[in-house]
Design an enzyme around this catalytic site. Structure first.
Site: not given
Length: 224
Positions: A92, A155, A184
């Site tokens: 991430d 995300k 996400k």
């Protein structure tokens, strides 16, 4: 039902003062509830990978350029390669928020692509936008650049800034990235109602430190 929810959750512990004992507990919980992954700082990747090596269902996720996104593309690429060498299968990464705000779109694209290329065929790449710091136009631009760079997910948040995931942001991100890229939701998600709202808006993965509370029906505490 609880298992279906668990498979959406990146079981997260990113606090600077997390101890070895806590990371081991996180891994144990991930195996018990079959979360999608454990999400941990790079220092802990090797330990988590060792703990989870017999479990094919729980991924090892780590963070890159975290939490500010202000390291160089070269540094982020090195971090990614190092994390993968240590056993990470998902990364991430935080975008260069300053470059996005300065409308340096090529820089943002290069930054994301550096991580995508470093992770290619070895790890999924999720691109953290830090939505609480962005205008809607900036969110849309960031999502489009992430798609262009070949990211697997976008995300919302690091969990370390001024806000977390919102239903509105998830809906916006899903609209921009389309059906083929994951979304996400992370930051401030502490119960099943919040998870369901995010999924309904378009989220396909949830980042939460309260994963156990979510799947068991309790209410989680704040903190990432």
């Amino acid at each position: 039902m609880a298992t279906d929810i668990a498979r959406l959750i990146d079981h997260t512990l990113l606090k600077a003062d997390a101890t070895k004992e806590q990371i081991l507990q996180l891994c144990k919980e991930a195996q018990t509830y079959q979360f999608a992954s454990v999400c941990i700082n790079p220092y802990w990747v090797k330990l988590a990978a060792e703990q989870l090596k017999e479990d094919k269902h729980v991924a090892v996720c780590t963070v890159i350029g975290f939490p500010l996104g202000q390291s160089t593309p070269e540094t982020k690429a090195f971090e990614t390669k190092n994390a993968i060498a240590n056993g990470a299968t998902e990364v991430d990464m935080v975008i260069n928020i300053a470059a996005l705000k300065d409308k340096q779109d090529q820089m943002v694209l290069n930054d994301i692509r550096a991580v995508v290329d470093a992770a290619k065929d070895k790890a999924l790449t999720k691109v953290i936008l830090e939505t609480c710091l962005l205008t809607n136009e900036e969110k849309e631009r960031a999502c489009a650049l992430a798609v262009q760079a070949g990211a697997d997910y976008v995300k919302t948040s690091t969990g370390f800034s001024t806000g977390g995931a919102t239903v509105e942001d998830i809906a916006l991100m899903r609209r921009v990235v389309g059906a083929d890229v994951g979304v996400k939701a992370s930051g401030g998600i502490r119960d099943l109602a919040a998870v369901n709202a995010m999924v309904e808006a378009g989220a396909t993965r949830i980042g939460a430190s309260a994963g156990v509370a979510i799947v068991t029906g309790a209410t989680g505490s704040s903190g990432y």
